[in-house]
Design a protein around this motif. Structure first.
Motif, short mmCIF file in Angstrom:
data_model
loop_
_atom_site.label_atom_id
_atom_site.label_comp_id
_atom_site.label_asym_id
_atom_site.label_seq_id
_atom_site.Cartn_x
_atom_site.Cartn_y
_atom_site.Cartn_z
N VAL A 290 40.03 26.89 27.08
CA VAL A 290 39.29 25.75 27.64
C VAL A 290 38.40 25.11 26.58
O VAL A 290 38.27 23.88 26.52
CB VAL A 290 38.46 26.21 28.86
CG1 VAL A 290 37.55 25.08 29.34
CG2 VAL A 290 39.37 26.65 30.00
N MET A 291 37.81 25.93 25.72
CA MET A 291 36.98 25.38 24.64
C MET A 291 37.82 24.56 23.68
O MET A 291 37.39 23.48 23.22
CB MET A 291 36.29 26.53 23.89
CG MET A 291 35.25 27.28 24.71
SD MET A 291 33.88 26.22 25.24
CE MET A 291 32.92 27.38 26.21
N LEU B 30 39.79 17.03 23.63
CA LEU B 30 39.40 15.88 24.45
C LEU B 30 38.27 15.09 23.78
O LEU B 30 38.21 13.86 23.91
CB LEU B 30 38.97 16.34 25.84
CG LEU B 30 40.08 16.83 26.78
CD1 LEU B 30 39.50 17.32 28.09
CD2 LEU B 30 41.11 15.73 27.02
N SER B 31 37.37 15.80 23.11
CA SER B 31 36.25 15.12 22.46
C SER B 31 36.73 14.19 21.35
O SER B 31 36.02 13.24 20.97
CB SER B 31 35.27 16.14 21.90
OG SER B 31 35.84 16.86 20.80
N LEU C 155 40.26 10.38 30.10
CA LEU C 155 39.83 11.76 30.27
C LEU C 155 40.70 12.48 31.29
O LEU C 155 41.14 13.62 31.07
CB LEU C 155 38.36 11.79 30.71
CG LEU C 155 37.76 13.17 31.03
CD1 LEU C 155 37.77 14.04 29.77
CD2 LEU C 155 36.34 13.03 31.56
N TYR D 285 45.91 20.48 30.10
CA TYR D 285 45.57 21.68 30.88
C TYR D 285 46.82 22.35 31.47
O TYR D 285 46.78 23.52 31.83
CB TYR D 285 44.58 21.34 32.00
CG TYR D 285 44.05 22.58 32.69
CD1 TYR D 285 43.08 23.36 32.08
CD2 TYR D 285 44.54 22.98 33.94
CE1 TYR D 285 42.59 24.52 32.70
CE2 TYR D 285 44.05 24.12 34.56
CZ TYR D 285 43.09 24.88 33.93
OH TYR D 285 42.62 26.01 34.54
N GLY E 205 43.14 15.25 29.94
CA GLY E 205 42.71 16.54 30.47
C GLY E 205 43.79 17.20 31.29
O GLY E 205 44.07 18.40 31.14
N LEU F 86 40.59 23.02 24.46
CA LEU F 86 40.92 21.80 25.20
C LEU F 86 39.76 20.82 25.16
O LEU F 86 39.96 19.61 24.96
CB LEU F 86 41.25 22.16 26.65
CG LEU F 86 41.44 20.99 27.62
CD1 LEU F 86 42.58 20.09 27.17
CD2 LEU F 86 41.70 21.49 29.04
N SER F 87 38.54 21.32 25.34
CA SER F 87 37.36 20.45 25.31
C SER F 87 37.20 19.79 23.94
O SER F 87 36.84 18.61 23.84
CB SER F 87 36.10 21.26 25.65
OG SER F 87 36.20 21.84 26.93
N PHE F 88 37.47 20.56 22.89
CA PHE F 88 37.37 20.01 21.53
C PHE F 88 38.40 18.91 21.31
O PHE F 88 38.09 17.85 20.74
CB PHE F 88 37.57 21.13 20.50
CG PHE F 88 37.58 20.66 19.08
CD1 PHE F 88 36.41 20.26 18.46
CD2 PHE F 88 38.77 20.60 18.35
CE1 PHE F 88 36.41 19.80 17.14
CE2 PHE F 88 38.79 20.16 17.05
CZ PHE F 88 37.61 19.76 16.43
N PHE G 266 32.98 10.50 24.84
CA PHE G 266 32.07 11.08 25.82
C PHE G 266 30.70 10.41 25.77
O PHE G 266 29.98 10.41 26.77
CB PHE G 266 31.92 12.59 25.58
CG PHE G 266 33.09 13.39 26.10
CD1 PHE G 266 33.19 13.70 27.45
CD2 PHE G 266 34.08 13.82 25.24
CE1 PHE G 266 34.26 14.43 27.94
CE2 PHE G 266 35.16 14.56 25.72
CZ PHE G 266 35.25 14.86 27.07
#
Length: 260
Positions: free
Chosen positions: A108-109, A115-116, A145, A153, A149, A111-113, A121
């Motif tokens: 998940v981290m 997406l950033s 997003l 995911y 996302g 994935l967050s990176f 954001f």
């Protein structure tokens, strides 16, 4: 344990079985979902550590809810402590389920990176922090997003869909559990696509439609009192139907018929 392949129309059966399971103990299942949401909201108040703790414990909580489904079938009482079922198991299972949580948190981290780098954001921050009117640029970033996302995911969901139960109930090593979960989802991708499409319509489409209809008549506050309980019930039934996907994809035929 078998690895089964089912037809796409099985998605309807999974949802029907989820409804049947929910009806066996609606208060018990609603209690578990409410507990999870409440704990997650409290954890978010603790910067980074709280979110990390929720991610790490997600596989443990998943096993707990699946265990509650088993108890409901057996007509046994569901208690909040069912969430600790995996941690109360053998030391090896307890170690593996927490390690699996670390794997999930890392995914998940990552994935967050990603997406950033794809979504601005900073542009969305005012929307998250206040009731500022959305601009076309904000709406575009929201769609980006949701698209990216959801797209990125999917592999994580395939890896994690069955792996917590495979670790806790089948005593599988983490790599084997992740691989088996991914293969099961891929082999039954038609059923899962229809299954997720139906739940998307139920949990997103219906609430949005209700909200829009009430907004037309200036009754947006009333819509909240209708949408909230419907969404909670739908979310709970969806979690109950996860057990049906497990039965269909991994259990033998006789065992899979234990639920309606």
């Amino acid at each position: 344990m078998n690895l089964n392949t089912v037809s796409p129309k099985e998605a309807h059966t999974w949802i029907r079985q989820g409804i049947w399971l929910f009806k066996q103990n609606p208060l018990g299942f609603l209690m578990l979902i409410f507990m999870y949401i409440f704990i997650a909201q409290l954890a978010v108040l603790i910067p980074f550590i709280g979110v990390l703790a929720v991610l790490v414990l997600t596989p443990t909580l998943s096993v707990g809810f699946m265990t509650a489904c088993r108890l409901a079938i057996l007509k046994e009482r569901i208690l909040p402590t069912v969430y600790l079922a995996a941690l109360k198991s053998t030391p090896l299972v307890r170690k593996r389920i927490l390690q699996l949580g670390l794997v999930y948190a890392a995914l998940v981290m990552i994935l967050s990176f990603i997406l950033s780098m794809l979504v601005d954001f900073e542009l969305l921050l005012p929307l998250l922090m206040s009731d500022k009117v959305t601009t076309p640029e904000m709406i575009q970033e929201i769609y980006l997003l949701l698209f990216y996302g959801g797209l990125f995911y999917v592999p994580i969901a395939m890896l994690m869909w069955f792996s917590p139960v495979l670790v806790a109930w089948e005593n599988m090593p983490i790599p084997q559990a992740l691989f088996s979960s991914c293969i099961a989802c891929w082999r039954n991708r038609g059923a899962f696509f229809l299954y997720l499409a139906i739940w998307g319509a139920v949990l997103v489409g219906i609430p949005l439609t209700i909200g829009l209809v009430f907004d037309v008549f200036g009754l947006s506050q009333v819509a909240t009192f209708i949408v909230a309980p419907l969404s909670m019930a739908g979310l709970t039934v969806m979690h109950c139907s996860f057990f049906a996907t497990w039965k269909a994809c991994f259990a033998d035929q006789e065992s899979a018929e234990l639920i309606a």
